[in-house]
Design a protein around this motif. Structure first.
Motif, PDB file in Angstrom:
ATOM      1  N   ALA A  93      57.220 -13.818 -24.989  1.00  0.00           N
ATOM      2  CA  ALA A  93      57.764 -12.317 -25.421  1.00  0.00           C
ATOM      3  C   ALA A  93      56.490 -11.429 -24.715  1.00  0.00           C
ATOM      4  CB  ALA A  93      57.857 -11.987 -26.507  1.00  0.00           C
ATOM      5  N   ILE A  94      56.792 -10.180 -24.561  1.00  0.00           N
ATOM      6  CA  ILE A  94      55.588  -9.227 -24.234  1.00  0.00           C
ATOM      7  C   ILE A  94      55.868  -8.070 -25.014  1.00  0.00           C
ATOM      8  CG2 ILE A  94      54.639  -7.825 -22.466  1.00  0.00           C
ATOM      9  CD1 ILE A  94      55.952  -9.787 -20.090  1.00  0.00           C
ATOM     10  N   LEU A 128      57.741  -0.887 -18.325  1.00  0.00           N
ATOM     11  CA  LEU A 128      56.931  -1.580 -17.806  1.00  0.00           C
ATOM     12  C   LEU A 128      56.939  -3.133 -18.003  1.00  0.00           C
ATOM     13  CD1 LEU A 128      53.617   0.653 -17.557  1.00  0.00           C
ATOM     14  CD2 LEU A 128      55.177   0.163 -15.646  1.00  0.00           C
ATOM     15  N   THR A 129      57.488  -3.464 -19.074  1.00  0.00           N
ATOM     16  CA  THR A 129      57.712  -5.069 -19.214  1.00  0.00           C
ATOM     17  C   THR A 129      58.552  -5.507 -18.341  1.00  0.00           C
ATOM     18  OG1 THR A 129      59.256  -4.406 -20.818  1.00  0.00           O
ATOM     19  CG2 THR A 129      57.092  -4.992 -21.716  1.00  0.00           C
ATOM     20  N   THR A 163      61.891 -13.702 -20.917  1.00  0.00           N
ATOM     21  CA  THR A 163      60.978 -13.353 -21.462  1.00  0.00           C
ATOM     22  C   THR A 163      61.380 -12.046 -22.449  1.00  0.00           C
ATOM     23  OG1 THR A 163      59.200 -14.099 -20.169  1.00  0.00           O
ATOM     24  CG2 THR A 163      58.593 -12.537 -21.667  1.00  0.00           C
ATOM     25  N   ARG A 164      61.150 -12.046 -23.654  1.00  0.00           N
ATOM     26  CA  ARG A 164      61.671 -11.289 -24.602  1.00  0.00           C
ATOM     27  C   ARG A 164      60.772  -9.696 -24.270  1.00  0.00           C
ATOM     28  NH1 ARG A 164      64.659 -13.230 -28.913  1.00  0.00           N
ATOM     29  NH2 ARG A 164      65.198 -15.419 -28.254  1.00  0.00           N
ATOM     30  N   GLN A 165      61.245  -8.529 -24.131  1.00  0.00           N
ATOM     31  CA  GLN A 165      60.729  -7.314 -23.954  1.00  0.00           C
ATOM     32  C   GLN A 165      60.597  -6.367 -25.276  1.00  0.00           C
ATOM     33  OE1 GLN A 165      61.795  -5.332 -20.274  1.00  0.00           O
ATOM     34  NE2 GLN A 165      63.525  -6.968 -20.119  1.00  0.00           N
ATOM     35  N   VAL A 201      52.914 -14.907 -27.482  1.00  0.00           N
ATOM     36  CA  VAL A 201      53.407 -13.527 -27.098  1.00  0.00           C
ATOM     37  C   VAL A 201      52.348 -12.714 -26.507  1.00  0.00           C
ATOM     38  CG1 VAL A 201      54.068 -11.455 -28.101  1.00  0.00           C
ATOM     39  CG2 VAL A 201      54.689 -13.718 -29.145  1.00  0.00           C
ATOM     40  N   LEU A 202      52.403 -12.221 -25.435  1.00  0.00           N
ATOM     41  CA  LEU A 202      51.447 -11.400 -24.593  1.00  0.00           C
ATOM     42  C   LEU A 202      51.432  -9.972 -25.118  1.00  0.00           C
ATOM     43  CD1 LEU A 202      49.323 -11.112 -22.300  1.00  0.00           C
ATOM     44  CD2 LEU A 202      51.411 -10.370 -20.909  1.00  0.00           C
ATOM     45  N   ILE A 203      50.305  -9.327 -25.377  1.00  0.00           N
ATOM     46  CA  ILE A 203      50.201  -7.984 -25.844  1.00  0.00           C
ATOM     47  C   ILE A 203      49.404  -7.168 -24.546  1.00  0.00           C
ATOM     48  CG2 ILE A 203      48.800  -6.335 -27.423  1.00  0.00           C
ATOM     49  CD1 ILE A 203      49.136  -8.649 -29.460  1.00  0.00           C
TER      50      ILE A 203
END
Length: 378
Positions: free
Chosen positions: A129-130, A143-144, A157-159, A189-191
């Motif tokens: 997820a982002i 922008l995700t 990938t979850r947005q 999860v990416l932040i």
């Protein structure tokens, strides 16, 4: 979800509850917020240059002496901008401003993401997820979607875009990443926090709050990975939120034909007397005494916020040193502040294994996003 017996948060100095399970079964399994990456633009403006500009642009403003004094008192020595100052001062209109936001975001996000992934020892395809947070520009789709298309992330990938939390957005992003992990154990999860505050400069807005913001806010892109298993950084234990009733207009945007006009009420610096008890209460609900922790990562909206929170919590001012460093060197970089302060905390090498800490972001609402965590060196 885990039970209280799995991860009981106990006051420091007491022994956690144990069970007959093996040491491996009792090993920490919470997600780890790994060392963030922070990218600041190449264009720099100093405090002296800011003061000179303000005096030159607004020579007849009746409140100029007050504005100059307030800017000096911020403690901000340098700020980074996505454009040279002479371009920043020219307002080409909302459409062109937003085009600049999108162009600069796409130019600068990849480097921050690459470093954040490297810090977490992961690759893009391992991200589930982002969470992307920003309050200084707008795109739809988020922008995700561009990141998934261009930066190697999986199409499933979850947005999770967050656009209206202001400076509290960094804390909110961390907490939503934590929540995602609780719903999907083991997930990564990416932040990403992308804040170009200089694109909100309004040359015709001469209110004191706006003049102050012109000398306070800076630009930055920050990124971090919340890793589901393993990693070095802040192991996320619990999170919470608190909104101070009746303050929703104290920090806000007025949306006008020229774009976002920042509104700042003079009562904002006094909100720590309301938020400090909320931090204590949220910590207490999880068995933590937040007045006696090993490290603090606090949103540096200004020196008054840090001074007042220190006083109301009874915490030595030196405990907020990393947040002050961010404010001094980068200014208030909105949602990216807590990620940069956490980066400085990690890179100091001074936080021992198992140290307890608190991360707090403050923003419009007035809202606090609070995170409790223990340090792990991986």
């Amino acid at each position: 979800m885990t039970t209280d017996d799995d991860h009981a948060l106990t006051p420091r100095g007491t022994r956690p509850r144990t069970s007959p399970r093996s040491d491996a079964a009792r090993a920490p399994v919470g997600p780890v917020l790994c060392t963030p990456a922070v990218e600041v633009p190449e264009h720099v403006i100093t405090l002296d240059e800011t003061l000179e500009l303000a005096a030159r642009i607004h020579p007849g403003h009746e409140a100029l002496p007050l504005a100059l004094r307030l800017i000096k008192n911020t403690g901000v020595r340098t700020r980074h901008l996505v454009q040279p100052i002479e371009v920043t001062l020219d307002h080409p209109g909302l459409e062109e401003r937003n085009k600049t936001y999108v162009r600069e975001a796409k130019r600068r996000i990849p480097a921050a993401v690459d470093t954040a992934l490297a810090n977490a020892r992961l690759i893009a395809r391992e991200i589930d997820a982002i969470v992307l947070v920003s309050c200084t520009g707008f795109t739809m789709p988020s922008l995700t979607a561009w990141m998934i298309n261009e930066l190697g992330f999986r199409t499933d990938t979850r947005q999770i875009p967050i656009a209206q939390m202001g400076c509290a957005g960094g804390g909110s992003a961390i907490n939503r990443a934590h929540d995602f992990f609780l719903a999907h154990p083991g997930a990564n999860v990416l932040i990403v926090a992308c804040e170009f505050c200089s694109l909100c400069y309004q040359p015709t807005d001469l209110t004191i709050g706006n003049l102050l913001s012109n000398g306070l806010f800076g630009d930055a892109v920050a990124s971090a990975v919340v890793r589901g298993r393993g990693g070095r950084g802040m192991r996320l234990e619990a999170n919470g939120s608190h909104l101070v009733p009746g303050t929703e207009e104290w920090i806000s945007y007025a949306v006008k034909p020229t774009g976002f006009h920042f509104l700042l009420d003079r009562r904002v610096p006094h909100t720590m007397q309301d938020l400090a008890p909320a931090l204590v209460e949220i910590g207490g609900a999880h068995g933590w005494d937040v007045t006696d922790l090993d490290f603090y990562v606090i949103h540096a909206g200004g020196p008054r916020i840090l001074d007042d929170l220190s006083r109301h919590l009874g915490v030595k001012p030196a405990m907020f040193e990393r947040s002050r460093d961010t404010l001094t060197q980068y200014g208030n970089i909105a949602s990216a502040v807590v990620l940069d302060a956490l980066r400085r905390t990690a890179e100091s090498g001074l936080v021992p294994e198992g140290a307890r800490g608190l991360l707090a972001g403050f923003g419009p609402g007035i809202t606090a996003e609070i995170t409790l965590g223990t340090w792990t060196n991986g």
